[in-house]
Scaffold this active site. Sequence first.
Site, mmCIF file in Angstrom:
data_model
loop_
_atom_site.group_PDB
_atom_site.id
_atom_site.type_symbol
_atom_site.label_atom_id
_atom_site.label_comp_id
_atom_site.label_asym_id
_atom_site.label_seq_id
_atom_site.Cartn_x
_atom_site.Cartn_y
_atom_site.Cartn_z
ATOM 1 N N GLY A 196 -17.255 9.741 0.810
ATOM 2 C CA GLY A 196 -16.561 8.217 0.771
ATOM 3 C C GLY A 196 -15.825 7.469 1.939
ATOM 4 N N ARG A 245 1.016 -1.146 -0.074
ATOM 5 C CA ARG A 245 0.294 -0.066 -0.279
ATOM 6 C C ARG A 245 1.023 1.559 -0.030
ATOM 7 N NH1 ARG A 245 -3.780 -0.401 4.601
ATOM 8 N NH2 ARG A 245 -4.432 1.434 4.380
ATOM 9 N N HIS A 251 -6.385 7.998 11.515
ATOM 10 C CA HIS A 251 -5.926 7.046 12.374
ATOM 11 C C HIS A 251 -4.254 7.077 11.807
ATOM 12 C CE1 HIS A 251 -10.814 4.758 11.329
ATOM 13 N NE2 HIS A 251 -10.307 5.835 12.571
ATOM 14 N N CYS A 306 13.866 -1.608 13.787
ATOM 15 C CA CYS A 306 14.915 0.016 15.227
ATOM 16 C C CYS A 306 16.363 -0.343 14.239
ATOM 17 C CB CYS A 306 14.794 -0.083 16.308
ATOM 18 S SG CYS A 306 15.555 1.656 16.548
ATOM 19 N N CYS A 346 11.501 1.808 21.369
ATOM 20 C CA CYS A 346 11.816 2.847 22.068
ATOM 21 C C CYS A 346 11.312 4.403 21.480
ATOM 22 C CB CYS A 346 13.813 3.478 21.608
ATOM 23 S SG CYS A 346 14.232 3.027 19.835
ATOM 24 N N GLU A 403 -22.836 5.200 -3.053
ATOM 25 C CA GLU A 403 -24.042 4.601 -2.369
ATOM 26 C C GLU A 403 -24.144 5.181 -0.706
ATOM 27 O OE1 GLU A 403 -22.170 0.542 -1.842
ATOM 28 O OE2 GLU A 403 -21.013 1.155 -3.599
ATOM 29 N N ASN A 451 -8.204 8.976 6.416
ATOM 30 C CA ASN A 451 -7.202 7.996 5.596
ATOM 31 C C ASN A 451 -6.398 8.472 5.690
ATOM 32 O OD1 ASN A 451 -9.581 8.278 4.132
ATOM 33 N ND2 ASN A 451 -9.250 9.150 2.483
HETATM 34 C C1 BJW Z 1 -17.169 6.697 -2.740
HETATM 35 C C2 BJW Z 1 -16.096 6.724 -3.926
HETATM 36 C C3 BJW Z 1 -16.038 7.810 -4.680
HETATM 37 C C4 BJW Z 1 -16.850 4.343 -3.437
HETATM 38 N N1 BJW Z 1 -16.428 8.713 -3.997
HETATM 39 N N2 BJW Z 1 -16.822 7.921 -2.261
HETATM 40 C C5 BJW Z 1 -17.484 -4.632 17.860
HETATM 41 C C6 BJW Z 1 -16.493 -5.455 18.225
HETATM 42 C C7 BJW Z 1 -15.413 -4.659 18.408
HETATM 43 C C8 BJW Z 1 -14.651 -3.571 17.820
HETATM 44 C C9 BJW Z 1 -15.532 -2.535 18.086
HETATM 45 C C10 BJW Z 1 -17.194 -3.040 18.190
HETATM 46 N N3 BJW Z 1 -17.675 -1.801 18.181
HETATM 47 C C11 BJW Z 1 -16.385 -0.888 18.082
HETATM 48 C C12 BJW Z 1 -15.196 -1.086 17.982
HETATM 49 C C13 BJW Z 1 -13.823 -0.644 18.218
HETATM 50 C C14 BJW Z 1 -13.672 -0.698 16.750
HETATM 51 C C15 BJW Z 1 -14.647 -0.648 15.185
HETATM 52 O O1 BJW Z 1 -15.197 0.325 14.831
HETATM 53 N N4 BJW Z 1 -15.573 -1.813 15.009
HETATM 54 C C16 BJW Z 1 -16.603 -1.783 13.936
HETATM 55 C C17 BJW Z 1 -16.159 -1.895 12.741
HETATM 56 C C18 BJW Z 1 -17.173 -2.632 14.414
HETATM 57 N N5 BJW Z 1 -12.827 0.054 16.417
HETATM 58 C C19 BJW Z 1 -11.562 0.662 17.172
HETATM 59 O O2 BJW Z 1 -11.211 -0.347 17.355
HETATM 60 C C20 BJW Z 1 -11.055 1.806 17.322
HETATM 61 N N6 BJW Z 1 -10.720 1.842 18.349
HETATM 62 C C21 BJW Z 1 -11.227 2.482 19.740
HETATM 63 O O3 BJW Z 1 -13.092 1.911 19.724
HETATM 64 O O4 BJW Z 1 -10.598 1.979 20.173
HETATM 65 C C22 BJW Z 1 -11.508 1.843 21.811
HETATM 66 C C23 BJW Z 1 -10.835 1.159 22.345
HETATM 67 C C24 BJW Z 1 -9.658 0.973 22.750
HETATM 68 C C25 BJW Z 1 -9.459 -0.610 23.043
HETATM 69 C C26 BJW Z 1 -10.253 -1.350 23.116
HETATM 70 C C27 BJW Z 1 -11.509 -1.395 22.239
HETATM 71 C C28 BJW Z 1 -12.024 -0.010 21.522
HETATM 72 C C29 BJW Z 1 -9.805 2.051 16.079
HETATM 73 C C30 BJW Z 1 -10.517 2.359 14.468
HETATM 74 C C31 BJW Z 1 -9.339 2.467 13.380
HETATM 75 C C32 BJW Z 1 -9.226 2.107 12.176
HETATM 76 N N7 BJW Z 1 -8.130 1.213 11.772
HETATM 77 C C33 BJW Z 1 -8.249 1.377 9.715
HETATM 78 C C34 BJW Z 1 -7.378 1.398 9.221
HETATM 79 C C35 BJW Z 1 -5.819 2.086 9.897
HETATM 80 C C36 BJW Z 1 -4.893 1.434 9.223
HETATM 81 C C37 BJW Z 1 -5.028 0.953 7.572
HETATM 82 O O5 BJW Z 1 -5.356 1.896 7.279
HETATM 83 O O6 BJW Z 1 -4.159 0.255 7.327
HETATM 84 O O7 BJW Z 1 -8.829 2.690 9.173
HETATM 85 S S1 BJW Z 1 -9.650 0.511 10.037
HETATM 86 C C38 BJW Z 1 -10.668 0.951 7.946
HETATM 87 O O8 BJW Z 1 -11.647 1.860 8.272
HETATM 88 C C39 BJW Z 1 -9.681 2.358 7.809
HETATM 89 C C40 BJW Z 1 -10.267 3.449 8.064
HETATM 90 O O9 BJW Z 1 -10.165 4.676 8.149
HETATM 91 C C41 BJW Z 1 -11.532 3.047 8.362
HETATM 92 C C42 BJW Z 1 -12.855 3.561 8.102
HETATM 93 O O10 BJW Z 1 -13.120 3.174 6.615
HETATM 94 P P1 BJW Z 1 -13.894 4.362 5.225
HETATM 95 O O11 BJW Z 1 -13.028 5.162 5.326
HETATM 96 O O12 BJW Z 1 -15.281 4.518 5.304
HETATM 97 O O13 BJW Z 1 -13.656 3.322 4.069
HETATM 98 P P2 BJW Z 1 -15.042 1.912 3.318
HETATM 99 O O14 BJW Z 1 -14.577 1.280 2.744
HETATM 100 O O15 BJW Z 1 -15.581 1.097 3.940
HETATM 101 O O16 BJW Z 1 -15.677 3.060 2.868
HETATM 102 C C43 BJW Z 1 -15.410 3.495 1.178
HETATM 103 C C44 BJW Z 1 -17.308 4.438 1.247
HETATM 104 O O17 BJW Z 1 -16.416 5.182 -0.282
HETATM 105 C C45 BJW Z 1 -17.624 3.745 0.373
HETATM 106 O O18 BJW Z 1 -19.443 4.263 1.310
HETATM 107 C C46 BJW Z 1 -18.119 3.757 -1.131
HETATM 108 O O19 BJW Z 1 -19.452 3.687 -0.789
HETATM 109 C C47 BJW Z 1 -17.622 4.947 -0.349
HETATM 110 N N8 BJW Z 1 -16.715 5.473 -2.526
HETATM 111 N N9 BJW Z 1 -15.843 5.050 -4.259
HETATM 112 C C48 BJW Z 1 -17.483 8.488 -2.782
HETATM 113 N N10 BJW Z 1 -15.187 7.703 -5.505
HETATM 114 ZN ZN ZN Z 2 14.534 0.832 18.697
#
Ligand code: BJW
Ligand code: ZN
Length: 260
Positions: free
Chosen positions: A199, A81, A130, A159, A141, A227, A113
Amino acid sequence: MGETDTQPGPVNTGFSAGLLSALGKAKSVVAFTGAGISAESGVPTFRGTDGIWKKFKPEELANINAFMKNPELVWEWYAHRKRIIAGIQPNAGHYALAKMEQTFLHFAVITQNIDNLHRRAGSHTVYELHGNIERNYCMKCGTTYSNEEVLNQTGAPHCTKCGGLIRPDVVWFGEMLPDDEWENAVRVAASADVFFSIGTSGVVYPAASIPLMAKQQGAFVVEINPEPTPLTDRVDEFLMGASGIILPALYKRFIDDQHS
Ligand code: BJW
Ligand code: ZN
């Protein structure tokens, strides 16, 4: 959902009088973005038709346990990526938001993003919930590393100072969001006059609660997405289509209206 002044369709560039009036009066505008805004640059989204999660399960790759168990696999995914993102450019949607920053008294991007494309397009006030894929750090470290440094190593990079495992500076499932970015995001969302959700599928929390906070605090909330999402029924206006088409068209219409 608000009424638009043209026929609805896959790409809707008709804007309601309500939206144009809200923008005309707005002192504070916020854009909350997800993977969809970068789709037209060639960055795959996570979910939906072209989502990368079809090939990789998030629980296998985007959490600390998976990383500690198999750092080589997770690093292979990130290296792939990082190379995609290094080779692409911001698109018309990113550039339209950068122009809006120059136009409104207060303007901020809150992004989920990690691709850095908002800053590369010229936006300055960007809160990254994120993390950022251009940064990496040693888990032992804290020494930071550039992508060039980590991509030069084979397998999972370590490291050079302490031998600790290096990870990308992104937020994985189960991890807290960075405090300062989160606090700034909540602050600007709460004071937004017009709030765009662009998005994002709106399923990952706590980020997904930001548009609802803005709505609760009285913002005119606009969603741009090809969508519907779980947010769609709660917004003031849903603009169905690609952000790379809708955002520049909206910006042009707004500027034209200001000069007429
Ligand atoms: C267009 C288009 C065009 C297409 N124009 N639009 C139940 C169980 C377990 C956990 C949880 C739970 N309930 C809640 C949680 C917590 C969890 C969570 O939310 N889980 C759910 C999924 C169930 N959240 C977390 O864990 C977060 N932390 C947290 O809650 O801390 C407190 C905590 C601490 C300790 C224990 C428990 C809780 C952290 C979340 C981190 C998310 N990380 C990622 C990866 C980042 C790194 C990487 O990229 O590698 O972030 S996951 C991934 O999803 C990424 C994104 O930022 C994030 C959101 O996705 P996004 O941007 O919405 O993308 P898509 O693909 O889903 O959607 C794209 C959209 O674009 C679509 O709608 C298309 O239609 C549209 N589109 N073309 C406009 N041209
Ligand atoms: Zn180190």
